[in-house]
Write a protein that holds these residues in place. Structure first.
Motif, PDB file in Angstrom:
ATOM      1  N   VAL A   3     -13.439  75.980 -14.410  1.00 17.90           N
ATOM      2  CA  VAL A   3     -12.415  75.192 -15.091  1.00 17.90           C
ATOM      3  C   VAL A   3     -13.115  74.125 -15.929  1.00 17.90           C
ATOM      4  CG1 VAL A   3     -10.442  73.666 -14.808  1.00 17.90           C
ATOM      5  CG2 VAL A   3     -10.776  75.567 -13.217  1.00 17.90           C
ATOM      6  N   PRO A   4     -12.915  74.096 -17.239  1.00 17.45           N
ATOM      7  CA  PRO A   4     -13.571  73.093 -18.081  1.00 17.45           C
ATOM      8  C   PRO A   4     -13.216  71.678 -17.654  1.00 17.45           C
ATOM      9  CG  PRO A   4     -12.580  74.818 -19.422  1.00 17.45           C
ATOM     10  CD  PRO A   4     -12.084  75.024 -18.023  1.00 17.45           C
ATOM     11  N   LEU A   5     -14.161  70.770 -17.807  1.00 18.70           N
ATOM     12  CA  LEU A   5     -13.949  69.382 -17.427  1.00 18.70           C
ATOM     13  C   LEU A   5     -12.892  68.719 -18.300  1.00 18.70           C
ATOM     14  CD1 LEU A   5     -17.626  68.115 -17.045  1.00 18.70           C
ATOM     15  CD2 LEU A   5     -16.047  68.694 -15.215  1.00 18.70           C
ATOM     16  N   VAL A   6     -12.105  67.851 -17.680  1.00 22.33           N
ATOM     17  CA  VAL A   6     -11.226  66.952 -18.427  1.00 22.33           C
ATOM     18  C   VAL A   6     -11.944  65.619 -18.517  1.00 22.33           C
ATOM     19  CG1 VAL A   6      -9.028  65.731 -18.440  1.00 22.33           C
ATOM     20  CG2 VAL A   6      -9.121  68.108 -17.667  1.00 22.33           C
ATOM     21  N   THR A   7     -12.176  65.152 -19.725  1.00 25.23           N
ATOM     22  CA  THR A   7     -12.930  63.918 -19.923  1.00 25.23           C
ATOM     23  C   THR A   7     -12.063  62.862 -20.579  1.00 25.23           C
ATOM     24  OG1 THR A   7     -13.771  64.635 -22.070  1.00 25.23           O
ATOM     25  CG2 THR A   7     -15.100  65.177 -20.139  1.00 25.23           C
ATOM     26  N   VAL A   8     -12.356  61.615 -20.277  1.00 22.54           N
ATOM     27  CA  VAL A   8     -11.660  60.473 -20.873  1.00 22.54           C
ATOM     28  C   VAL A   8     -12.698  59.594 -21.550  1.00 22.54           C
ATOM     29  CG1 VAL A   8     -10.172  58.479 -20.484  1.00 22.54           C
ATOM     30  CG2 VAL A   8      -9.880  60.531 -19.088  1.00 22.54           C
ATOM     31  N   ASP A   9     -12.565  59.432 -22.843  1.00 19.61           N
ATOM     32  CA  ASP A   9     -13.450  58.554 -23.607  1.00 19.61           C
ATOM     33  C   ASP A   9     -12.657  57.328 -24.029  1.00 19.61           C
ATOM     34  OD1 ASP A   9     -15.660  60.264 -23.518  1.00 19.61           O
ATOM     35  OD2 ASP A   9     -14.894  61.426 -25.204  1.00 19.61           O
ATOM     36  N   GLU A  10     -13.214  56.172 -23.722  1.00 21.10           N
ATOM     37  CA  GLU A  10     -12.537  54.941 -24.124  1.00 21.10           C
ATOM     38  C   GLU A  10     -13.368  54.232 -25.182  1.00 21.10           C
ATOM     39  OE1 GLU A  10     -13.881  51.854 -23.489  1.00 21.10           O
ATOM     40  OE2 GLU A  10     -15.569  52.544 -22.268  1.00 21.10           O
ATOM     41  N   HIS A  11     -12.677  53.551 -26.066  1.00 22.23           N
ATOM     42  CA  HIS A  11     -13.333  52.832 -27.141  1.00 22.23           C
ATOM     43  C   HIS A  11     -12.732  51.433 -27.235  1.00 22.23           C
ATOM     44  CE1 HIS A  11     -14.806  56.796 -28.427  1.00 22.23           C
ATOM     45  NE2 HIS A  11     -13.561  57.221 -28.263  1.00 22.23           N
ATOM     46  N   ILE A  12     -13.578  50.451 -27.422  1.00 26.26           N
ATOM     47  CA  ILE A  12     -13.134  49.069 -27.608  1.00 26.26           C
ATOM     48  C   ILE A  12     -13.544  48.632 -29.000  1.00 26.26           C
ATOM     49  CG2 ILE A  12     -13.250  46.696 -26.766  1.00 26.26           C
ATOM     50  CD1 ILE A  12     -13.949  47.760 -24.037  1.00 26.26           C
ATOM     51  N   SER A  13     -12.603  48.181 -29.783  1.00 31.76           N
ATOM     52  CA  SER A  13     -12.881  47.820 -31.168  1.00 31.76           C
ATOM     53  C   SER A  13     -13.661  46.515 -31.250  1.00 31.76           C
ATOM     54  CB  SER A  13     -11.567  47.676 -31.936  1.00 31.76           C
ATOM     55  OG  SER A  13     -10.856  46.519 -31.482  1.00 31.76           O
ATOM     56  N   GLU A  14     -14.230  46.268 -32.409  1.00 32.85           N
ATOM     57  CA  GLU A  14     -14.836  44.973 -32.684  1.00 32.85           C
ATOM     58  C   GLU A  14     -13.743  43.914 -32.760  1.00 32.85           C
ATOM     59  OE1 GLU A  14     -18.017  44.366 -32.830  1.00 32.85           O
ATOM     60  OE2 GLU A  14     -18.651  46.446 -32.622  1.00 32.85           O
ATOM     61  N   LYS A  15     -14.129  42.652 -32.639  1.00 35.70           N
ATOM     62  CA  LYS A  15     -13.144  41.567 -32.737  1.00 35.70           C
ATOM     63  C   LYS A  15     -12.522  41.559 -34.122  1.00 35.70           C
ATOM     64  CE  LYS A  15     -15.144  38.394 -29.330  1.00 35.70           C
ATOM     65  NZ  LYS A  15     -15.717  37.046 -29.102  1.00 35.70           N
ATOM     66  N   ASP A  16     -11.185  41.358 -34.154  1.00 35.52           N
ATOM     67  CA  ASP A  16     -10.521  41.265 -35.452  1.00 35.52           C
ATOM     68  C   ASP A  16     -10.565  39.828 -35.960  1.00 35.52           C
ATOM     69  OD1 ASP A  16      -8.599  39.860 -34.012  1.00 35.52           O
ATOM     70  OD2 ASP A  16      -7.310  41.621 -33.760  1.00 35.52           O
ATOM     71  N   SER A  17      -9.811  39.547 -36.994  1.00 29.90           N
ATOM     72  CA  SER A  17      -9.875  38.230 -37.644  1.00 29.90           C
ATOM     73  C   SER A  17      -9.412  37.098 -36.745  1.00 29.90           C
ATOM     74  CB  SER A  17      -9.037  38.242 -38.924  1.00 29.90           C
ATOM     75  OG  SER A  17      -7.679  38.570 -38.637  1.00 29.90           O
ATOM     76  N   VAL A  18      -8.619  37.411 -35.701  1.00 31.04           N
ATOM     77  CA  VAL A  18      -8.139  36.355 -34.796  1.00 31.04           C
ATOM     78  C   VAL A  18      -8.830  36.435 -33.437  1.00 31.04           C
ATOM     79  CG1 VAL A  18      -5.896  36.164 -35.917  1.00 31.04           C
ATOM     80  CG2 VAL A  18      -6.215  37.820 -34.076  1.00 31.04           C
ATOM     81  N   GLY A  19      -9.894  37.238 -33.333  1.00 31.35           N
ATOM     82  CA  GLY A  19     -10.665  37.285 -32.092  1.00 31.35           C
ATOM     83  C   GLY A  19     -10.169  38.294 -31.073  1.00 31.35           C
ATOM     84  N   GLY A  20      -9.219  39.157 -31.450  1.00 32.15           N
ATOM     85  CA  GLY A  20      -8.705  40.146 -30.510  1.00 32.15           C
ATOM     86  C   GLY A  20      -9.459  41.461 -30.581  1.00 32.15           C
ATOM     87  N   ARG A  21      -9.307  42.286 -29.560  1.00 31.51           N
ATOM     88  CA  ARG A  21      -9.907  43.625 -29.510  1.00 31.51           C
ATOM     89  C   ARG A  21      -8.827  44.643 -29.153  1.00 31.51           C
ATOM     90  NH1 ARG A  21     -15.646  43.389 -28.983  1.00 31.51           N
ATOM     91  NH2 ARG A  21     -16.428  41.301 -28.520  1.00 31.51           N
ATOM     92  N   THR A  22      -9.061  45.901 -29.472  1.00 35.08           N
ATOM     93  CA  THR A  22      -8.117  46.971 -29.152  1.00 35.08           C
ATOM     94  C   THR A  22      -8.829  48.054 -28.355  1.00 35.08           C
ATOM     95  OG1 THR A  22      -6.875  46.561 -31.188  1.00 35.08           O
ATOM     96  CG2 THR A  22      -6.502  48.667 -30.075  1.00 35.08           C
ATOM     97  N   ILE A  23      -8.184  48.547 -27.287  1.00 37.37           N
ATOM     98  CA  ILE A  23      -8.737  49.621 -26.460  1.00 37.37           C
ATOM     99  C   ILE A  23      -8.044  50.933 -26.828  1.00 37.37           C
ATOM    100  CG2 ILE A  23      -9.003  50.518 -24.117  1.00 37.37           C
ATOM    101  CD1 ILE A  23      -9.095  47.697 -23.102  1.00 37.37           C
ATOM    102  N   TYR A  24      -8.831  51.971 -27.059  1.00 37.75           N
ATOM    103  CA  TYR A  24      -8.316  53.294 -27.340  1.00 37.75           C
ATOM    104  C   TYR A  24      -8.798  54.252 -26.251  1.00 37.75           C
ATOM    105  CZ  TYR A  24      -7.925  51.260 -32.038  1.00 37.75           C
ATOM    106  OH  TYR A  24      -7.649  50.449 -33.099  1.00 37.75           O
ATOM    107  N   ALA A  25      -8.001  55.259 -25.922  1.00 36.54           N
ATOM    108  CA  ALA A  25      -8.395  56.272 -24.940  1.00 36.54           C
ATOM    109  C   ALA A  25      -8.180  57.661 -25.527  1.00 36.54           C
ATOM    110  CB  ALA A  25      -7.597  56.126 -23.647  1.00 36.54           C
ATOM    111  N   GLU A  26      -9.155  58.546 -25.322  1.00 34.33           N
ATOM    112  CA  GLU A  26      -9.065  59.927 -25.796  1.00 34.33           C
ATOM    113  C   GLU A  26      -9.296  60.862 -24.614  1.00 34.33           C
ATOM    114  OE1 GLU A  26     -11.346  62.968 -28.905  1.00 34.33           O
ATOM    115  OE2 GLU A  26     -11.852  60.839 -28.833  1.00 34.33           O
TER     116      GLU A  26
END
Length: 252
Positions: free
Chosen positions: A187-210
C-alpha cells in the motif's frame, strides 16, 4: 529490518549526542531489529557489531557502549564506511539497511563518499547537532532515500514523536522531517507535507498542508494543526480539503 547507529565524537556536544542515542536505543528502535554502534572522529571504532533487540537487556547493553568522552577531528565518510561494514555483518550486503548518523556535521569532505553511499542501497538518516553542519550532510540523507525504489522500506518507524526545543535567546533555524511507513508495503504511503510561509508585511505567517499518496492528492483530507506560541495557550486549527486537492490554510 536492520539498523546501525553512527556516532561522532565531538567534545563540546558529546553529552547531547549520547542522550539522543540513548533515547533511540531504549525507546524508538523496534523489537527484533538488529543494531550496531560505530563511533568515529578522525579514526573509527566498533563498540558493537549487530545485535538483535529481543529484550530490554540488549538495549541496556548497547547504551552502556555509547561514548562518554570525545577527541579528534570529524571524518564522516570514515564513520559511514565502517558503518557499512557493520551493516553487512549478517549477510554481506547493505541494500535495504538503515543507519542513523548523529554528528556536528562539521566536515568539508562529506561529498567524497557520495557515490559509495548511493551504491550501498542503504538509507541514512542524518541528525546534526550544532550550527555549522555542512550542507552536504542533508544531501547525503536525501541521496539514499531517493535512491531506494522500495517505498515500503524508506523509513525507520511510524510512531508518536515529541520534540522539545530550548531557545537560548538567539535566532536559530530548525528543520524536522518525519516519514511514516505503511503497515502493508504493497500500500503506497500517505504523506503529509507542511509549509510555513515567510513573514508577511504585518509579521504574520501562513501554514499550508499537502496530503498525498505517491503522486496523487488525497481528497477531502482533514488535517489538525497544533500551534504553540512562546506565550499564551496552545491552539488547534482544522484544515479541510475542498475536494480539488487543495487544503485550507491557517494564518499565524
Amino acid at each position: 529490518m536492520l539498523h546501525c547507529l553512527f556516532l561522532i565524537q565531538q567534545e563540546n556536544r558529546i553529552n547531547r549526542l549520547q542522550q539522543a542515542a540513548e533515547i533511540f536505543l531504549l525507546q524508538i528502535i523496534e523489537a527484533k531489529s538488529q543494531v550496531g554502534i560505530v563511533t568515529f572522529n578522525s579514526a573509527e571504532t566498533i563498540p558493537s557489531h549487530l545485535k538483535v533487540i529481543d529484550n530490554e537487556g540488549v538495549r541496556n547493553q548497547l547504551v552502556q557502549l555509547l561514548p562518554t568522552t570525545a577527541n579528534g577531528e570529524t571524518n564522516i565518510c570514515a564513520g559511514v564506511q565502517t558503518g557499512f561494514q557493520v551493516l553487512g555483518g549478517d549477510d554481506g550486503a547493505t541494500n535495504g539497511d538503515e543507519g542513523v548518523l548523529l554528528t556536528d556535521g562539521e566536515d568539508s569532505g562529506i561529498s567524497s563518499c557520495f557515490s559509495e553511499v548511493e551504491q550501498s542501497g542503504a538509507v541514512i538518516h542524518t541528525i546534526a547537532l550544532g550550527p555549522d553542519a555542512a550542507a552536504e550532510l542533508e544531501q547525503m540523507s536525501t541521496l539514499t532515500v531517493s535512491g531506494n525504489d522500495d517505498i515500503g522500506q524508506q523509513s525507520v518507524q511510524a510512531s508518536p514523536w515529541n520534540y522539545g526545543i530550548l531557545n537560548p535567546g538567539i535566532e536559530q533555524d530548525i528543520s524536522i522531517i518525519v516519514t511514516s511507513r505503511a503497515a502493508d508495503e504493497k500500500v503506497p504511503l500517505v504523506t503529509v507535507d507542511e509549509h510555513i510561509s515567510e513573514k508577511d508585511s504585518v509579521g504574520g505567517r501562513t501554514i499550508y498542508a499537502e496530503v498525498s499518496q505517491r503522486f496523487s492528492p488525497v481528497l477531502f483530507a482533514n488535517v489538525t494543526v497544533i500551534i504553540e506560541r512562546p506565550t499564551g495557550p496552545t491552539t488547534e486549527q482544522e484544515l479541510s480539503d475542498d475536494g480539488l486537492g487543495e487544503t485550507d490554510n491557517v494564518a499565524l
